[in-house]
Design a protein around this motif. Structure first.
Motif, PDB file in Angstrom:
ATOM      1  N   SER A 253       3.267  -4.764  11.898  1.00 56.60           N
ATOM      2  CA  SER A 253       3.772  -5.648  12.951  1.00 56.60           C
ATOM      3  C   SER A 253       4.828  -6.633  12.462  1.00 56.60           C
ATOM      4  O   SER A 253       5.645  -7.125  13.244  1.00 56.60           O
ATOM      5  N   GLY A 254       4.776  -6.952  11.161  1.00 58.00           N
ATOM      6  CA  GLY A 254       5.681  -7.971  10.631  1.00 58.00           C
ATOM      7  C   GLY A 254       5.236  -9.383  10.964  1.00 58.00           C
ATOM      8  O   GLY A 254       5.969 -10.351  10.728  1.00 58.00           O
ATOM      9  N   LYS A 255       4.015  -9.521  11.513  1.00 59.70           N
ATOM     10  CA  LYS A 255       3.500 -10.839  11.897  1.00 59.70           C
ATOM     11  C   LYS A 255       2.317 -11.233  11.025  1.00 59.70           C
ATOM     12  O   LYS A 255       1.468 -10.398  10.711  1.00 59.70           O
ATOM     13  N   LYS A 256       2.286 -12.506  10.646  1.00 53.70           N
ATOM     14  CA  LYS A 256       1.183 -13.033   9.852  1.00 53.70           C
ATOM     15  C   LYS A 256       0.678 -14.321  10.491  1.00 53.70           C
ATOM     16  O   LYS A 256       1.466 -15.089  11.038  1.00 53.70           O
ATOM     17  N   PRO A 257      -0.628 -14.569  10.426  1.00 53.17           N
ATOM     18  CA  PRO A 257      -1.661 -13.686   9.875  1.00 53.17           C
ATOM     19  C   PRO A 257      -2.194 -12.734  10.935  1.00 53.17           C
ATOM     20  O   PRO A 257      -2.063 -12.990  12.140  1.00 53.17           O
ATOM     21  N   LEU A 258      -2.814 -11.648  10.480  1.00 57.84           N
ATOM     22  CA  LEU A 258      -3.487 -10.730  11.396  1.00 57.84           C
ATOM     23  C   LEU A 258      -4.603 -11.460  12.128  1.00 57.84           C
ATOM     24  O   LEU A 258      -4.735 -11.348  13.350  1.00 57.84           O
ATOM     25  N   VAL A 259      -5.393 -12.216  11.388  1.00 55.78           N
ATOM     26  CA  VAL A 259      -6.558 -12.904  11.945  1.00 55.78           C
ATOM     27  C   VAL A 259      -6.506 -14.372  11.555  1.00 55.78           C
ATOM     28  O   VAL A 259      -6.175 -14.719  10.419  1.00 55.78           O
TER      29      VAL A 259
ATOM     30  N   MET B 266      -1.866  -3.979   9.107  1.00 53.06           N
ATOM     31  CA  MET B 266      -1.419  -4.570  10.363  1.00 53.06           C
ATOM     32  C   MET B 266      -0.259  -5.532  10.148  1.00 53.06           C
ATOM     33  O   MET B 266       0.698  -5.550  10.935  1.00 53.06           O
ATOM     34  N   GLU B 267      -0.321  -6.337   9.095  1.00 53.99           N
ATOM     35  CA  GLU B 267       0.768  -7.285   8.856  1.00 53.99           C
ATOM     36  C   GLU B 267       2.046  -6.559   8.445  1.00 53.99           C
ATOM     37  O   GLU B 267       3.152  -7.000   8.778  1.00 53.99           O
ATOM     38  N   SER B 268       1.910  -5.432   7.753  1.00 48.49           N
ATOM     39  CA  SER B 268       3.088  -4.630   7.391  1.00 48.49           C
ATOM     40  C   SER B 268       3.655  -3.919   8.607  1.00 48.49           C
ATOM     41  O   SER B 268       4.879  -3.838   8.791  1.00 48.49           O
TER      42      SER B 268
ATOM     43  N   PHE C 104       2.937  -4.577  -0.744  1.00 45.44           N
ATOM     44  CA  PHE C 104       2.332  -5.689  -0.015  1.00 45.44           C
ATOM     45  C   PHE C 104       1.756  -6.682  -1.031  1.00 45.44           C
ATOM     46  O   PHE C 104       0.586  -6.590  -1.425  1.00 45.44           O
ATOM     47  N   PRO C 105       2.566  -7.624  -1.484  1.00 43.54           N
ATOM     48  CA  PRO C 105       2.156  -8.547  -2.552  1.00 43.54           C
ATOM     49  C   PRO C 105       0.914  -9.384  -2.224  1.00 43.54           C
ATOM     50  O   PRO C 105       0.235  -9.858  -3.141  1.00 43.54           O
ATOM     51  N   ASP C 106       0.623  -9.564  -0.932  1.00 40.19           N
ATOM     52  CA  ASP C 106      -0.540 -10.375  -0.551  1.00 40.19           C
ATOM     53  C   ASP C 106      -1.860  -9.621  -0.652  1.00 40.19           C
ATOM     54  O   ASP C 106      -2.922 -10.188  -0.378  1.00 40.19           O
ATOM     55  N   PHE C 107      -1.818  -8.347  -1.040  1.00 41.97           N
ATOM     56  CA  PHE C 107      -3.052  -7.578  -1.123  1.00 41.97           C
ATOM     57  C   PHE C 107      -3.996  -8.224  -2.139  1.00 41.97           C
ATOM     58  O   PHE C 107      -3.616  -8.482  -3.285  1.00 41.97           O
ATOM     59  N   GLY C 108      -5.217  -8.506  -1.695  1.00 47.32           N
ATOM     60  CA  GLY C 108      -6.192  -9.176  -2.551  1.00 47.32           C
ATOM     61  C   GLY C 108      -6.424 -10.625  -2.184  1.00 47.32           C
ATOM     62  O   GLY C 108      -7.307 -11.276  -2.742  1.00 47.32           O
ATOM     63  N   LYS C 109      -5.659 -11.134  -1.190  1.00 48.58           N
ATOM     64  CA  LYS C 109      -5.777 -12.564  -0.873  1.00 48.58           C
ATOM     65  C   LYS C 109      -7.104 -12.916  -0.212  1.00 48.58           C
ATOM     66  O   LYS C 109      -7.609 -14.020  -0.389  1.00 48.58           O
ATOM     67  N   LEU C 110      -7.686 -11.975   0.530  1.00 48.29           N
ATOM     68  CA  LEU C 110      -8.957 -12.262   1.188  1.00 48.29           C
ATOM     69  C   LEU C 110     -10.109 -12.262   0.183  1.00 48.29           C
ATOM     70  O   LEU C 110     -10.990 -13.112   0.246  1.00 48.29           O
TER      71      LEU C 110
END
Length: 502
Positions: free
Chosen positions: A249-255, A245-247, A154-160
């Motif tokens: 469901s395949g949908k972004k963004p979760l929130v 959740m994004e992994s 999950f390359p986006d890990f750390g974005k928040l």
């Protein structure tokens, strides 16, 4: 109600304020806030966070949204299990005990806007579904001691938390020698030590992060409007929620909007039991009115840090008294004016209405009405600026001086003058009515019990009502109407007030 601009919310993910537009541009909003782990009494840091989000929901509903507020209860955790062993009680009994106390604390603080408190242990099937889905999609793997989410997938890990994945500090993520990478976190922890749950991967307990996404997916689906919590939860908890959740469901963004309340320190130091500065809500409320603490919290913007001390409650206590006095003072004045109006000008208008057309614009009282409109405008402008309660409250407190000075100045109208000229009556009456209406709107949002009578007054009223009921029973018995008399007795007994007939 007056809202001078659209609501803007600071989004932690974007690190900036954004115009608030709900998911699907709907008037229905889904709000989730991370709830407590119920192994001990809630502390004042919890109080700060939950008061803030209670206010946020209140304001969203005030401006026309319908908000479903979900707050989970973590009722299975190592802390709960260890505390239960210390007390030699069943873990679920301990969790229910502290959950009940938590809800009572929230009730005292007027944090009463949560629609549902779902428990983690009551959503195990959903947890299993998400874990299995993440394994099947290649985002999770099994080892001898558990199931782990593979962060590298999950390359986006750390974005928040605004951290680079390659340089990510993983010291707070689950420790295990069986993991592929130190950054990977647990979805399922295998154990044969009770309590445990049975699964296709063996006996065990869920990871902390998977509980929240299972619950939000159950009630909100894979995407929703607002996720809230304290700043300390951004990493790793909220990062893990996003990844899961994004992994899955395949949908972004979760929130769509991430919101975080600031830290609460005690005398400038992080609250800790080891330092002896750990203060529970229950302990605090032994000495202070719950509304003083609520006002203390709302006197600071929800994203700003708060430094708590006993002295820090003195000013909110004074401000609360000033607000309550203003409401009582203005209510009494308005009621007296209303009686005067009805007696002197019975055909001047029904209820709280008076015809104020024809008032001279240079009239000082007319200018006061314009000032009230400006105060309303400033209040809502600040509330629409990322719920800036600090500035909005300052607007209200400043205006209480104007209100009370006005009432004192106009009391001559009530001092035995037989007939008040209509022109001198209508603006004071209009100002009193509009000001009270505005203060009721303020109370609806801030929920400080400003229009609630003192406990002593309430007790006196209750005693008077009880005397009336008892007197009525006596008369009914004298008339031999025993059926109705016994009914009243039984209803009073159900209130734990024992009445026995001779």
């Amino acid at each position: 109600m007056m809202c001078v601009k659209m609501l803007e919310i600071y989004n932690t993910l974007k690190r900036d304020k954004e115009l608030f537009v709900s998911e699907n541009n709907s008037k229905r909003i889904s709000l989730f806030v991370c709830g407590p782990t119920v192994y001990d009494d809630a502390h004042i840091g919890h109080g700060r966070t939950y008061i803030s989000f209670d206010l946020i929901k209140s304001y969203l509903e005030f401006i026309g949204y319908s908000v479903f507020y979900l707050e989970n209860i973590t009722d299975i955790d190592d802390k709960i299990i260890n505390r239960a062993k210390e007390k030699n009680v069943y873990y679920k009994s301990l969790a229910r005990f502290y959950e009940k106390r938590f809800k009572k604390d929230m009730e005292l603080l007027n944090v009463n806007s949560i629609n549902l408190y779902p428990r983690a242990t009551e959503h195990m099937d959903k947890i299993f579904d998400q874990i299995e889905g993440l394994i099947n999609k290649g985002f999770a793997y099994e080892t001898e001691d558990g199931i782990y989410f593979e962060v590298a997938k999950f390359p986006d890990f750390g974005k928040l938390s605004n951290q680079n994945l390659d340089k990510l500090n993983s010291h707070r993520i689950d420790v295990s020698s069986t993991k592929k990478d130190s950054k990977d976190f647990a979805l399922w922890k295998k154990t044969n030590k009770k309590p445990y749950f049975k699964s296709k991967w063996g006996n065990g307990r869920p990871g902390w992060h998977i509980e929240d996404t299972a619950i939000t997916d159950e009630y909100f689906g894979p995407q929703y409007d607002i996720h809230g919590g304290g700043l300390d939860l951004i990493f790793p908890h909220h990062e893990a929620e996003i990844a899961q959740m994004e992994s899955f469901s395949g949908k972004k963004p979760l929130v769509k909007y991430w919101m975080h309340s600031g830290f609460l320190n005690v005398d400038g130091i992080k609250m800790s039991k080891s330092l002896g500065n750990f203060i529970t809500i229950r302990k605090l409320l032994e000495d202070w009115d719950p509304m003083v603490f609520r006002l203390f919290v709302l006197s600071t913007h929800y994203r700003s840090p708060i430094d708590f001390s006993e002295k820090s409650l003195i000013q909110p206590s004074k401000n609360l008294k000033r607000l309550k006095f203003t409401v009582e003072n203005l209510t009494e004045f308005k009621n007296q004016l209303k009686e005067l109006k009805n007696n002197t000008y019975p055909n001047s208008g029904d209820g709280d209405n008076l015809d104020i057309s024809g008032c001279l614009k240079e009239d000082i009282d007319f200018e006061l009405l314009k000032r009230l409109a400006k105060v309303e405008e400033e209040f809502f402008k600040n509330m629409n600026d990322d719920f800036n309660t600090s500035r909005a409250l300052a607007v209200i407190l400043n205006f209480t001086k104007v209100i009370n000075n006005f009432v004192d100045d106009k009391k001559i109208l009530l001092n035995g003058i037989e007939k008040i000229p209509y022109e001198e009556l209508k603006i004071p009456f209009e100002f009193a009515c509009r000001s009270l209406k505005f203060l009721k709107e303020f109370e609806r949002i801030f929920k400080l019990n400003l229009f609630v009578k003192d406990i002593e007054s309430d007790n006196n009223l209750s005693e008077n009502l009880l005397d009336i009921l008892l007197d009525t029973r006596s008369k009914l018995r004298e008339e031999k109407n025993y059926e109705l008399s016994d009914y009243i007795r039984d209803q009073i007994n159900e209130l734990d007030i024992e009445i026995e007939d001779d």
